[in-house]
Design a protein around this motif. Structure first.
Motif, PDB file in Angstrom:
ATOM      1  N   TYR A  46      37.344-132.922 -10.739  1.00  0.00           N
ATOM      2  CA  TYR A  46      36.402-133.938 -10.319  1.00  0.00           C
ATOM      3  C   TYR A  46      35.971-133.679  -8.873  1.00  0.00           C
ATOM      4  CZ  TYR A  46      34.785-138.815 -10.198  1.00  0.00           C
ATOM      5  OH  TYR A  46      34.049-139.953 -10.114  1.00  0.00           O
ATOM      6  N   ASP A  47      34.959-132.816  -8.702  1.00  0.00           N
ATOM      7  CA  ASP A  47      34.560-132.359  -7.372  1.00  0.00           C
ATOM      8  C   ASP A  47      33.473-133.252  -6.775  1.00  0.00           C
ATOM      9  OD1 ASP A  47      32.956-131.237  -9.492  1.00  0.00           O
ATOM     10  OD2 ASP A  47      31.973-129.960  -8.015  1.00  0.00           O
ATOM     11  N   LEU A  48      33.844-134.492  -6.440  1.00  0.00           N
ATOM     12  CA  LEU A  48      32.901-135.358  -5.738  1.00  0.00           C
ATOM     13  C   LEU A  48      32.411-134.710  -4.457  1.00  0.00           C
ATOM     14  CD1 LEU A  48      34.884-138.656  -6.207  1.00  0.00           C
ATOM     15  CD2 LEU A  48      32.608-138.246  -7.139  1.00  0.00           C
ATOM     16  N   SER A  49      33.281-133.961  -3.821  1.00  0.00           N
ATOM     17  CA  SER A  49      32.890-133.145  -2.671  1.00  0.00           C
ATOM     18  C   SER A  49      33.607-131.811  -2.780  1.00  0.00           C
ATOM     19  CB  SER A  49      33.257-133.829  -1.345  1.00  0.00           C
ATOM     20  OG  SER A  49      34.634-133.660  -1.058  1.00  0.00           O
ATOM     21  N   THR A  50      33.123-130.843  -2.037  1.00  0.00           N
ATOM     22  CA  THR A  50      33.734-129.520  -2.056  1.00  0.00           C
ATOM     23  C   THR A  50      35.178-129.576  -1.581  1.00  0.00           C
ATOM     24  OG1 THR A  50      32.715-129.155   0.116  1.00  0.00           O
ATOM     25  CG2 THR A  50      31.565-128.258  -1.799  1.00  0.00           C
ATOM     26  N   ALA A  51      35.451-130.369  -0.557  1.00  0.00           N
ATOM     27  CA  ALA A  51      36.815-130.465  -0.040  1.00  0.00           C
ATOM     28  C   ALA A  51      37.764-131.068  -1.064  1.00  0.00           C
ATOM     29  CB  ALA A  51      36.836-131.284   1.252  1.00  0.00           C
ATOM     30  N   LEU A  52      37.271-132.036  -1.844  1.00  0.00           N
ATOM     31  CA  LEU A  52      38.126-132.665  -2.849  1.00  0.00           C
ATOM     32  C   LEU A  52      38.490-131.695  -3.968  1.00  0.00           C
ATOM     33  CD1 LEU A  52      36.627-136.258  -3.126  1.00  0.00           C
ATOM     34  CD2 LEU A  52      38.876-135.614  -2.254  1.00  0.00           C
ATOM     35  N   GLU A  53      37.627-130.729  -4.248  1.00  0.00           N
ATOM     36  CA  GLU A  53      38.013-129.735  -5.258  1.00  0.00           C
ATOM     37  C   GLU A  53      39.246-128.977  -4.800  1.00  0.00           C
ATOM     38  OE1 GLU A  53      36.461-125.624  -7.298  1.00  0.00           O
ATOM     39  OE2 GLU A  53      35.164-127.380  -7.465  1.00  0.00           O
ATOM     40  N   LEU A  54      39.293-128.601  -3.524  1.00  0.00           N
ATOM     41  CA  LEU A  54      40.459-127.881  -3.012  1.00  0.00           C
ATOM     42  C   LEU A  54      41.722-128.727  -3.147  1.00  0.00           C
ATOM     43  CD1 LEU A  54      38.953-126.258   0.216  1.00  0.00           C
ATOM     44  CD2 LEU A  54      39.186-125.262  -2.068  1.00  0.00           C
ATOM     45  N   ALA A  80      30.101-140.737 -18.374  1.00  0.00           N
ATOM     46  CA  ALA A  80      29.947-139.533 -19.190  1.00  0.00           C
ATOM     47  C   ALA A  80      30.747-138.347 -18.678  1.00  0.00           C
ATOM     48  CB  ALA A  80      28.464-139.141 -19.256  1.00  0.00           C
ATOM     49  N   GLN A  81      31.097-138.349 -17.391  1.00  0.00           N
ATOM     50  CA  GLN A  81      31.548-137.090 -16.806  1.00  0.00           C
ATOM     51  C   GLN A  81      32.913-136.613 -17.323  1.00  0.00           C
ATOM     52  OE1 GLN A  81      30.397-138.669 -13.154  1.00  0.00           O
ATOM     53  NE2 GLN A  81      32.396-139.437 -12.537  1.00  0.00           N
ATOM     54  N   ALA A  82      33.867-137.507 -17.572  1.00  0.00           N
ATOM     55  CA  ALA A  82      35.153-137.049 -18.099  1.00  0.00           C
ATOM     56  C   ALA A  82      35.012-136.551 -19.537  1.00  0.00           C
ATOM     57  CB  ALA A  82      36.189-138.165 -18.018  1.00  0.00           C
ATOM     58  N   ILE A  83      34.052-137.103 -20.284  1.00  0.00           N
ATOM     59  CA  ILE A  83      33.770-136.607 -21.637  1.00  0.00           C
ATOM     60  C   ILE A  83      33.114-135.233 -21.551  1.00  0.00           C
ATOM     61  CG2 ILE A  83      32.560-137.083 -23.807  1.00  0.00           C
ATOM     62  CD1 ILE A  83      32.676-140.076 -23.026  1.00  0.00           C
ATOM     63  N   VAL A 140      40.765-133.203 -15.003  1.00  0.00           N
ATOM     64  CA  VAL A 140      41.397-134.227 -14.177  1.00  0.00           C
ATOM     65  C   VAL A 140      40.324-134.986 -13.431  1.00  0.00           C
ATOM     66  CG1 VAL A 140      41.773-132.747 -12.147  1.00  0.00           C
ATOM     67  CG2 VAL A 140      43.309-134.668 -12.567  1.00  0.00           C
ATOM     68  N   ASN A 141      40.498-136.289 -13.349  1.00  0.00           N
ATOM     69  CA  ASN A 141      39.609-137.120 -12.540  1.00  0.00           C
ATOM     70  C   ASN A 141      40.334-138.396 -12.169  1.00  0.00           C
ATOM     71  OD1 ASN A 141      39.023-139.313 -14.514  1.00  0.00           O
ATOM     72  ND2 ASN A 141      38.095-137.637 -15.674  1.00  0.00           N
ATOM     73  N   GLN A 142      39.712-139.142 -11.300  1.00  0.00           N
ATOM     74  CA  GLN A 142      40.335-140.360 -10.815  1.00  0.00           C
ATOM     75  C   GLN A 142      39.292-141.450 -10.679  1.00  0.00           C
ATOM     76  OE1 GLN A 142      42.355-139.875  -7.118  1.00  0.00           O
ATOM     77  NE2 GLN A 142      42.485-142.055  -6.718  1.00  0.00           N
ATOM     78  N   GLY A 143      39.581-142.623 -11.220  1.00  0.00           N
ATOM     79  CA  GLY A 143      38.668-143.747 -11.116  1.00  0.00           C
ATOM     80  C   GLY A 143      39.168-144.784 -10.134  1.00  0.00           C
ATOM     81  N   PHE A 181      40.333-148.265  -8.404  1.00  0.00           N
ATOM     82  CA  PHE A 181      41.439-149.158  -8.763  1.00  0.00           C
ATOM     83  C   PHE A 181      42.638-148.374  -9.292  1.00  0.00           C
ATOM     84  CE2 PHE A 181      37.997-152.338  -8.974  1.00  0.00           C
ATOM     85  CZ  PHE A 181      38.580-153.394  -8.285  1.00  0.00           C
ATOM     86  N   GLY A 182      42.757-147.084  -8.976  1.00  0.00           N
ATOM     87  CA  GLY A 182      43.950-146.343  -9.366  1.00  0.00           C
ATOM     88  C   GLY A 182      44.005-145.889 -10.796  1.00  0.00           C
ATOM     89  N   HIS A 183      42.846-145.579 -11.419  1.00  0.00           N
ATOM     90  CA  HIS A 183      42.837-145.007 -12.753  1.00  0.00           C
ATOM     91  C   HIS A 183      42.958-143.492 -12.632  1.00  0.00           C
ATOM     92  CE1 HIS A 183      40.556-148.783 -13.774  1.00  0.00           C
ATOM     93  NE2 HIS A 183      41.374-148.729 -14.799  1.00  0.00           N
ATOM     94  N   GLY A 184      44.085-142.955 -12.999  1.00  0.00           N
ATOM     95  CA  GLY A 184      44.244-141.504 -13.002  1.00  0.00           C
ATOM     96  C   GLY A 184      44.182-140.976 -14.414  1.00  0.00           C
ATOM     97  N   SER A 185      43.399-139.926 -14.652  1.00  0.00           N
ATOM     98  CA  SER A 185      43.247-139.422 -16.009  1.00  0.00           C
ATOM     99  C   SER A 185      43.201-137.906 -16.029  1.00  0.00           C
ATOM    100  CB  SER A 185      41.975-139.965 -16.642  1.00  0.00           C
ATOM    101  OG  SER A 185      42.093-141.341 -16.894  1.00  0.00           O
ATOM    102  N   SER A 186      43.847-137.329 -17.040  1.00  0.00           N
ATOM    103  CA  SER A 186      43.843-135.896 -17.246  1.00  0.00           C
ATOM    104  C   SER A 186      43.932-135.631 -18.743  1.00  0.00           C
ATOM    105  CB  SER A 186      45.023-135.257 -16.521  1.00  0.00           C
ATOM    106  OG  SER A 186      45.060-133.866 -16.731  1.00  0.00           O
ATOM    107  N   VAL A 187      43.201-134.624 -19.212  1.00  0.00           N
ATOM    108  CA  VAL A 187      43.191-134.263 -20.621  1.00  0.00           C
ATOM    109  C   VAL A 187      43.558-132.787 -20.758  1.00  0.00           C
ATOM    110  CG1 VAL A 187      41.823-134.174 -22.755  1.00  0.00           C
ATOM    111  CG2 VAL A 187      41.351-135.962 -21.044  1.00  0.00           C
ATOM    112  N   VAL A 188      44.474-132.488 -21.642  1.00  0.00           N
ATOM    113  CA  VAL A 188      44.848-131.094 -21.940  1.00  0.00           C
ATOM    114  C   VAL A 188      44.295-130.735 -23.310  1.00  0.00           C
ATOM    115  CG1 VAL A 188      46.731-129.470 -22.329  1.00  0.00           C
ATOM    116  CG2 VAL A 188      46.917-131.171 -20.510  1.00  0.00           C
ATOM    117  N   VAL A 189      43.554-129.635 -23.371  1.00  0.00           N
ATOM    118  CA  VAL A 189      42.915-129.166 -24.601  1.00  0.00           C
ATOM    119  C   VAL A 189      43.408-127.762 -24.900  1.00  0.00           C
ATOM    120  CG1 VAL A 189      40.714-128.777 -25.759  1.00  0.00           C
ATOM    121  CG2 VAL A 189      40.898-130.565 -24.039  1.00  0.00           C
ATOM    122  N   VAL A 190      43.755-127.496 -26.156  1.00  0.00           N
ATOM    123  CA  VAL A 190      44.318-126.191 -26.536  1.00  0.00           C
ATOM    124  C   VAL A 190      43.661-125.687 -27.803  1.00  0.00           C
ATOM    125  CG1 VAL A 190      46.569-126.738 -25.514  1.00  0.00           C
ATOM    126  CG2 VAL A 190      46.166-127.220 -27.939  1.00  0.00           C
TER     127      VAL A 190
END
Length: 396
Positions: free
Chosen positions: A296-304, A350-353, A381-384, A386-395
């Motif tokens: 979830y690269d809201l900014s370039t620094a956040l991607e790092l 839409a973005q996490a989908i 991985v992304n974060q909403g 109010f502290g919504h943390g979400s991550s999806v693993v796809v295989v």
């Protein structure tokens, strides 16, 4: 492991500024996902819509809104809101329905028609809204908030503006090869450096835009996928949904502080790393097993920052990983081969989908010019707010 569900179909509406309603975008993405699955709309037993609070009442009841637009046919409808994590929460809701036996085929849809400029708090004075508090108390728009994170990285780890620019340059390569991206032109480090300062040290090209767009998935049981002739379907193996564990009272922080405490703090369980850790534990995988990641690269620094939170490298070594080319196309662990938010902009529900759509196409080997060779496992991985943390693993 909780159990796997199969991705039967994936579809998107291109991101941009189209000037039309979110329902139109979501309906097109849904029909694309249905076509990809080889299913008629009548075969869908449940619809889970990721909500968008900025699109009026229809946006607040997105599941029913999309079911109506596609044509009432009796499907169960559910609507989910978790700010920027809404799409991942919608996926998890669909997964729970499938694993519980409530439905065999579930359509997940997220769409947005975002306003131009900075996202402002909706509905006037809202002292219970972290966005409103941050704007009102700190005078900090989202880019100002992102800049604080960037300054922290510069002070603690020695990151530079040139490192941040490298992230944009890398992601623009993926965006240029992605027909759904809003920005589809390569970008140079010189162009990033020449773009206007928005919140020092971040420049315009360091920060994602706000966009219209949509993404949809058709999910089903693995048995359903095999009945449809999918011998080796892409599968969702884990979806984490975590909130901070450190008590607000102990830190004496207001509700504007919904990001993690840094790894070098005295807080025993920093929030952002716990998002990925929960997904890894459920999936039975680790960062060493990944082929790629969508963050979830809201900014370039956040991607790092996400590189470190995902365990792709040690804290403080995100820029080093980038400089080595490990996260670039063709690198050891490509990050945001889709182009990321840098190339798409935010269409919040839409973005996490969309991240899972990208992993699906990559693991199927159908990502075209941005294909990661031999992709077999990926994480989002992304974060909403109010502290919504979400991550999806796809295989696969």
């Amino acid at each position: 492991m909780t159990g796997e569900v199969a991705v039967l179909g994936a579809g998107m509406h291109p991101w941009g500024k189209w000037g039309r309603g979110f329902v139109e975008y979501g309906t097109k993405a849904a029909r694309a996902a249905l076509a990809d699955a080889g299913l008629e709309w009548s075969a869908i037993q449940s619809v889970v819509g990721a909500n968008t609070v900025r699109c009026g009442y229809p946006g607040q009841v997105a599941g029913a809104t999309f079911a109506k637009a596609l044509g009432w046919q009796g499907a169960r409808v559910t609507s989910v809101y978790a700010a920027c994590a809404s799409g991942a929460r919608a996926i998890d809701t669909a997964r729970a329905q499938i694993l519980s036996g409530m439905a065999d085929t579930v359509l997940v849809v997220g769409a947005d028609a975002a306003p131009k400029g900075f996202f402002a708090p909706a509905g006037g004075d809202r002292p219970d809204d972290p966005d409103w508090l941050r704007f009102r108390v700190l005078g900090a728009t989202n880019p100002a908030y992102f800049a604080l994170w960037a300054r922290r990285r510069m002070a603690l780890y020695g990151d530079t503006a040139e490192d941040f620019a490298r992230v944009k340059v890398k992601n623009a390569v993926g965006g240029a090869a992605n027909p759904y991206a809003r920005y589809r032109s390569p970008v140079t480090a010189e162009e990033v450096a020449a773009s206007p300062v928005v919140a020092d040290p971040l420049r315009l090209l360091d920060i994602c835009a706000t966009s219209d767009g949509a993404a949809a998935l058709v999910l089903g049981s693995v048995e359903t996928a095999r009945r449809l002739g999918m011998a080796r379907p892409v599968r969702i193996r884990a979806v984490s949904s975590v909130s901070p564990t450190h008590p607000r009272t102990a830190l004496d922080l207001p509700d504007i502080a919904t990001d993690s405490a840094p790894p070098d703090s005295s807080v025993p369980d920093p929030f952002r790393p716990s998002i990925a850790r929960a997904a890894y534990e459920e999936a039975g995988l680790g960062p060493e097993d990944l082929s790629l990641a969508e963050v979830y690269d809201l900014s370039t620094a956040l991607e790092l920052e996400w590189y470190e939170d995902l365990g792709l490298c040690a804290p403080g070594e995100g820029a080093k990983l980038l400089r080595e080319g490990a996260t670039a196309p063709g690198g050891r662990i490509p990050v945001n081969p889709s182009g990321g938010l840098a190339s798409f902009g935010e269409a919040v529900p839409a973005q996490a989908i969309a991240q899972v759509c990208e992993l699906t196409w990559q693991l199927r080997g159908r990502a075209g010019g941005r294909q990661v060779d031999g992709a077999s496992a990926g994480i989002t991985v992304n974060q909403g707010l109010f502290g919504h943390g979400s991550s999806v693993v796809v295989v696969r």
